[in-house]
Design a protein around this motif. Structure first.
Motif, PDB file in Angstrom:
ATOM      1  N   LEU A  72      10.357  -5.758  -8.026  1.00 22.42           N
ATOM      2  CA  LEU A  72      10.490  -6.949  -7.196  1.00 22.42           C
ATOM      3  C   LEU A  72      10.575  -6.620  -5.710  1.00 22.42           C
ATOM      4  O   LEU A  72       9.894  -7.248  -4.890  1.00 22.42           O
ATOM      5  CB  LEU A  72      11.722  -7.747  -7.636  1.00 22.42           C
ATOM      6  CG  LEU A  72      11.850  -9.157  -7.112  1.00 22.42           C
ATOM      7  CD1 LEU A  72      10.657  -9.989  -7.525  1.00 22.42           C
ATOM      8  CD2 LEU A  72      13.119  -9.788  -7.622  1.00 22.42           C
ATOM      9  N   GLY A  73      11.373  -5.637  -5.341  1.00 25.54           N
ATOM     10  CA  GLY A  73      11.510  -5.270  -3.928  1.00 25.54           C
ATOM     11  C   GLY A  73      10.201  -4.789  -3.327  1.00 25.54           C
ATOM     12  O   GLY A  73       9.835  -5.171  -2.213  1.00 25.54           O
ATOM     13  N   LEU A  74       9.485  -3.946  -4.057  1.00 26.69           N
ATOM     14  CA  LEU A  74       8.203  -3.434  -3.585  1.00 26.69           C
ATOM     15  C   LEU A  74       7.201  -4.564  -3.403  1.00 26.69           C
ATOM     16  O   LEU A  74       6.528  -4.658  -2.369  1.00 26.69           O
ATOM     17  CB  LEU A  74       7.661  -2.395  -4.567  1.00 26.69           C
ATOM     18  CG  LEU A  74       6.252  -1.892  -4.271  1.00 26.69           C
ATOM     19  CD1 LEU A  74       6.264  -0.988  -3.043  1.00 26.69           C
ATOM     20  CD2 LEU A  74       5.686  -1.182  -5.472  1.00 26.69           C
ATOM     21  N   LEU A  75       7.111  -5.440  -4.377  1.00 28.39           N
ATOM     22  CA  LEU A  75       6.138  -6.526  -4.311  1.00 28.39           C
ATOM     23  C   LEU A  75       6.487  -7.544  -3.235  1.00 28.39           C
ATOM     24  O   LEU A  75       5.594  -8.094  -2.579  1.00 28.39           O
ATOM     25  CB  LEU A  75       5.998  -7.187  -5.677  1.00 28.39           C
ATOM     26  CG  LEU A  75       5.393  -6.276  -6.751  1.00 28.39           C
ATOM     27  CD1 LEU A  75       5.444  -6.944  -8.113  1.00 28.39           C
ATOM     28  CD2 LEU A  75       3.983  -5.883  -6.393  1.00 28.39           C
ATOM     29  N   MET A  76       7.771  -7.815  -3.016  1.00 24.99           N
ATOM     30  CA  MET A  76       8.161  -8.701  -1.922  1.00 24.99           C
ATOM     31  C   MET A  76       7.824  -8.059  -0.575  1.00 24.99           C
ATOM     32  O   MET A  76       7.407  -8.753   0.358  1.00 24.99           O
ATOM     33  CB  MET A  76       9.649  -9.026  -1.999  1.00 24.99           C
ATOM     34  CG  MET A  76      10.015  -9.952  -3.131  1.00 24.99           C
ATOM     35  SD  MET A  76       9.311 -11.593  -2.973  1.00 24.99           S
ATOM     36  CE  MET A  76      10.386 -12.273  -1.734  1.00 24.99           C
ATOM     37  N   GLY A  77       7.976  -6.745  -0.474  1.00 29.44           N
ATOM     38  CA  GLY A  77       7.599  -6.044   0.753  1.00 29.44           C
ATOM     39  C   GLY A  77       6.109  -6.144   1.023  1.00 29.44           C
ATOM     40  O   GLY A  77       5.682  -6.375   2.151  1.00 29.44           O
ATOM     41  N   VAL A  78       5.305  -5.971  -0.010  1.00 31.35           N
ATOM     42  CA  VAL A  78       3.855  -6.111   0.141  1.00 31.35           C
ATOM     43  C   VAL A  78       3.504  -7.549   0.536  1.00 31.35           C
ATOM     44  O   VAL A  78       2.649  -7.773   1.394  1.00 31.35           O
ATOM     45  CB  VAL A  78       3.127  -5.689  -1.156  1.00 31.35           C
ATOM     46  CG1 VAL A  78       1.656  -6.035  -1.102  1.00 31.35           C
ATOM     47  CG2 VAL A  78       3.316  -4.205  -1.401  1.00 31.35           C
ATOM     48  N   GLY A  79       4.173  -8.512  -0.084  1.00 28.76           N
ATOM     49  CA  GLY A  79       3.937  -9.909   0.275  1.00 28.76           C
ATOM     50  C   GLY A  79       4.291 -10.199   1.716  1.00 28.76           C
ATOM     51  O   GLY A  79       3.585 -10.934   2.406  1.00 28.76           O
ATOM     52  N   ASN A  80       5.366  -9.608   2.206  1.00 32.28           N
ATOM     53  CA  ASN A  80       5.743  -9.791   3.608  1.00 32.28           C
ATOM     54  C   ASN A  80       4.770  -9.097   4.544  1.00 32.28           C
ATOM     55  O   ASN A  80       4.545  -9.572   5.664  1.00 32.28           O
ATOM     56  CB  ASN A  80       7.165  -9.294   3.857  1.00 32.28           C
ATOM     57  CG  ASN A  80       8.182 -10.319   3.450  1.00 32.28           C
ATOM     58  OD1 ASN A  80       8.048 -11.491   3.756  1.00 32.28           O
ATOM     59  ND2 ASN A  80       9.197  -9.880   2.736  1.00 32.28           N
ATOM     60  N   MET A  81       4.186  -7.990   4.115  1.00 34.23           N
ATOM     61  CA  MET A  81       3.181  -7.329   4.951  1.00 34.23           C
ATOM     62  C   MET A  81       1.948  -8.214   5.119  1.00 34.23           C
ATOM     63  O   MET A  81       1.299  -8.177   6.153  1.00 34.23           O
ATOM     64  CB  MET A  81       2.789  -5.977   4.353  1.00 34.23           C
ATOM     65  CG  MET A  81       3.824  -4.928   4.584  1.00 34.23           C
ATOM     66  SD  MET A  81       3.474  -3.274   3.920  1.00 34.23           S
ATOM     67  CE  MET A  81       1.788  -3.247   3.521  1.00 34.23           C
ATOM     68  N   VAL A  82       1.634  -9.001   4.116  1.00 37.96           N
ATOM     69  CA  VAL A  82       0.509  -9.932   4.215  1.00 37.96           C
ATOM     70  C   VAL A  82       0.765 -10.955   5.317  1.00 37.96           C
ATOM     71  O   VAL A  82      -0.142 -11.326   6.059  1.00 37.96           O
ATOM     72  CB  VAL A  82       0.275 -10.633   2.857  1.00 37.96           C
ATOM     73  CG1 VAL A  82      -0.692 -11.783   2.982  1.00 37.96           C
ATOM     74  CG2 VAL A  82      -0.206  -9.634   1.829  1.00 37.96           C
TER      75      VAL A  82
END
Length: 92
Positions: A72-82
């Motif tokens: 979850l943390g990794l994917l939320m980080g990727v989403g925020n990078m978008v």
């Protein structure tokens, strides 16, 4: 559009909402590319904004509902990078 997205998520499926958001963004893109005057360009930008306003909260909703807790943390980080602007943090 962002405050409207929870209603859309309950009313329609994730796939339908995502397809609608992408279609709005692409329609706005094509209309902006073909714009011959300012009102036409403004309508195109409104379509793009509506599509983005649905797509961004939908992206985070999909991440939170569909991803495993360990990622979850990794994917939320990727989403925020978008969502992040590329020039933030640069010294001027």
């Amino acid at each position: 559009m962002t405050p409207l997205s929870p209603y859309l998520n309950h009313r329609f499926t994730l796939k339908t909402s995502f397809i609608a958001a992408v279609v709005l963004c692409i329609a706005g893109l094509l209309l902006a590319a073909l714009a011959v005057n300012f009102p036409m360009l403004m309508i195109a930008r409104i379509l793009q904004g509506a599509g983005t306003g649905v797509a961004l909260p939908l992206m985070f909703n999909i991440i939170l509902e569909q991803s495993p807790r360990s990622r979850l943390g990794l994917l939320m980080g990727v989403g925020n990078m978008v969502c992040a602007r590329p020039d933030r943090g640069r010294c001027r």
